[in-house]
Design a protein around this motif. Structure first.
Motif, short mmCIF file in Angstrom:
data_model
loop_
_atom_site.label_atom_id
_atom_site.label_comp_id
_atom_site.label_asym_id
_atom_site.label_seq_id
_atom_site.Cartn_x
_atom_site.Cartn_y
_atom_site.Cartn_z
N TYR A 1 -9.22 -27.46 -24.99
CA TYR A 1 -9.24 -26.00 -24.82
C TYR A 1 -10.64 -25.51 -24.46
O TYR A 1 -10.82 -24.70 -23.54
CB TYR A 1 -8.76 -25.33 -26.10
CG TYR A 1 -8.87 -23.83 -26.06
CD1 TYR A 1 -7.87 -23.05 -25.48
CD2 TYR A 1 -9.98 -23.17 -26.60
CE1 TYR A 1 -7.97 -21.67 -25.44
CE2 TYR A 1 -10.08 -21.79 -26.56
CZ TYR A 1 -9.07 -21.05 -25.97
OH TYR A 1 -9.19 -19.68 -25.93
N ARG B 1 -11.59 -26.67 -20.90
CA ARG B 1 -10.85 -25.90 -19.90
C ARG B 1 -11.47 -24.53 -19.72
O ARG B 1 -11.68 -24.06 -18.59
CB ARG B 1 -9.39 -25.79 -20.33
CG ARG B 1 -8.45 -25.25 -19.24
CD ARG B 1 -8.45 -23.74 -19.16
NE ARG B 1 -8.26 -23.15 -20.47
CZ ARG B 1 -8.58 -21.89 -20.76
NH1 ARG B 1 -9.12 -21.10 -19.84
NH2 ARG B 1 -8.40 -21.41 -21.98
N ALA B 2 -11.80 -23.88 -20.83
CA ALA B 2 -12.43 -22.56 -20.74
C ALA B 2 -13.80 -22.64 -20.07
O ALA B 2 -14.22 -21.71 -19.37
CB ALA B 2 -12.57 -21.96 -22.13
N THR C 1 -12.96 -21.30 -15.40
CA THR C 1 -13.19 -19.91 -15.76
C THR C 1 -12.14 -19.02 -15.11
O THR C 1 -11.89 -19.10 -13.92
CB THR C 1 -14.58 -19.46 -15.31
OG1 THR C 1 -15.55 -20.37 -15.82
CG2 THR C 1 -14.89 -18.06 -15.80
N THR D 1 -5.72 -18.46 -17.07
CA THR D 1 -5.03 -17.96 -18.26
C THR D 1 -3.57 -18.40 -18.24
O THR D 1 -3.08 -18.92 -17.24
CB THR D 1 -5.09 -16.42 -18.30
OG1 THR D 1 -4.49 -15.89 -17.10
CG2 THR D 1 -6.53 -15.92 -18.42
N ALA E 1 -3.49 -22.41 -17.63
CA ALA E 1 -4.52 -22.85 -18.57
C ALA E 1 -3.95 -23.89 -19.54
O ALA E 1 -4.59 -24.91 -19.83
CB ALA E 1 -5.08 -21.65 -19.33
N GLU F 1 -5.09 -27.80 -20.00
CA GLU F 1 -5.50 -28.33 -21.30
C GLU F 1 -4.68 -29.56 -21.68
O GLU F 1 -5.23 -30.54 -22.19
CB GLU F 1 -5.34 -27.24 -22.36
CG GLU F 1 -6.34 -26.10 -22.21
CD GLU F 1 -5.88 -24.83 -22.88
OE1 GLU F 1 -6.54 -23.79 -22.66
OE2 GLU F 1 -4.87 -24.86 -23.62
N SER G 1 -21.09 -24.12 -23.25
CA SER G 1 -20.64 -22.76 -22.93
C SER G 1 -21.66 -21.74 -23.40
O SER G 1 -21.97 -20.78 -22.70
CB SER G 1 -19.28 -22.50 -23.58
OG SER G 1 -18.32 -23.39 -23.08
#
Length: 313
Positions: A20, A23-24, A28, A31, A35, A39, A84
């Motif tokens: 997760y 992936r975020a 970017t 959703t 997403a 994942e 991140s």
């Protein structure tokens, strides 16, 4: 069973968390269904790689596999969060290329719901039969489950297992069998195996939704794949057994869905999406020989269809 599920959760939950976070970090703006599909692909690729690495050095044992997955997941989550946090101020916004979406035909969502309901009901009867009478399909008893059981018994994936007088079967790709072996390892028997293809069916339907979503026809693409999975040939073989056709189809559809989604983004997000799609294609290739042709077609096609100057990336 409770103990096995707890150990399974301790091994898999950290990988899910790391998937997760990454992936975020890499995709970017993604959703929803796309997403979640990305994942899952990242997570299953991680599980396969860990299993193959330890299995290659005769450490395909619960005492090694479970801690290794947990450790890799925790480290991946930590590195993903740290990366991140460091890049949050300097990251350039991803360029989104809007798609002109057409509304789905009237009643498409209702038809998709009916199609999926019928599919699940049909598959569920086969799974219930497998739990009543055992997995009795031919290929399941021929080589799928013998491969999986032997991996666990020997604690390695190195030896070649000859399950018949011929030589071809012994060299079949075995990603699917490797995952069944993990289920046997964690639970102590093959209790999860009759359910496994139901999960792959769900992934195939999720991928089908992602294929149509950028164009506003997700219910239509979902219905099409549900109809395919409800054909007699697949219903008679895939649920309640360990045939790997649905595994390869789910991964191939995941590749398509990820590529279609990535095509509507720019910069690093697009390249990262294509890389995750390549993970799905690679796992499909390691599942069944018949996916050599479609994976090869995607590999060539993505280069041919790419913009001039962007084909190398």
């Amino acid at each position: 069973y409770v103990e096995g599920l707890m150990v399974l959760a301790l091994a898999i939950v950290p990988i899910a968390g790391a998937s997760y976070v990454w992936r975020a970090r890499l995709l970017t703006g993604w959703t929803g269904a796309a997403a979640r599909l990305a994942e899952f692909t990242i997570g299953i690729a991680t599980v396969v790689c860990i299993s193959e690495a330890l299995g290659a050095v005769h450490l395909f044992r619960l005492i090694a596999i479970a801690p290794a997955m947990a450790i890799v997941g925790v480290i991946g989550w930590f590195l993903g969060k740290r990366s991140s946090n460091r890049s949050i101020r300097t990251a350039e916004p991803q360029v989104f290329e809007p798609t002109v979406s057409r509304p789905s035909p009237p009643g498409a969502t209702f038809i998709a719901l009916v199609a999926v309901s019928v599919l699940v009901a049909d598959w569920a009867t086969r799974i219930a039969d497998a739990y009543h009478h055992g997995m009795t399909s031919a290929d399941t008893l021929w080589y799928h489950m013998p491969f999986a059981a032997r991996f666990v018994q020997q604690g390695t994936i190195v030896p070649v297992h000859y399950v018949d007088p011929g030589s071809a079967t012994a060299f079949f790709p075995a990603n699917s069998e490797l995952l069944h072996a993990l289920g046997i390892m964690f639970m102590g028997n093959d209790v999860l195996s009759p359910l496994a293809n139901l999960g792959w069916m769900a992934i195939a339907l999720l991928a089908a939704w992602c294929v149509g979503r950028p164009f506003g026809v997700a219910p239509v693409s979902l219905t099409g794949v549900a109809m395919l999975l409800a054909t007699p040939g697949l219903v008679a073989t895939q649920p309640g057994g360990t045939y790997d056709d649905v595994v390869g189809l789910a991964l191939l559809l995941s590749c398509v869905g990820l590529l279609v989604t990535a095509a509507h983004y720019g910069g690093l997000t697009r390249v990262s999406g294509q890389a995750v799609a390549a993970l799905a294609a690679g796992i499909a290739l390691g599942t069944k020989f018949t996916f050599i042709a479609p994976v090869g077609a995607f590999t060539v096609g993505i280069c041919v269809l790419a913009r001039r100057g962007k084909r190398l990336s």
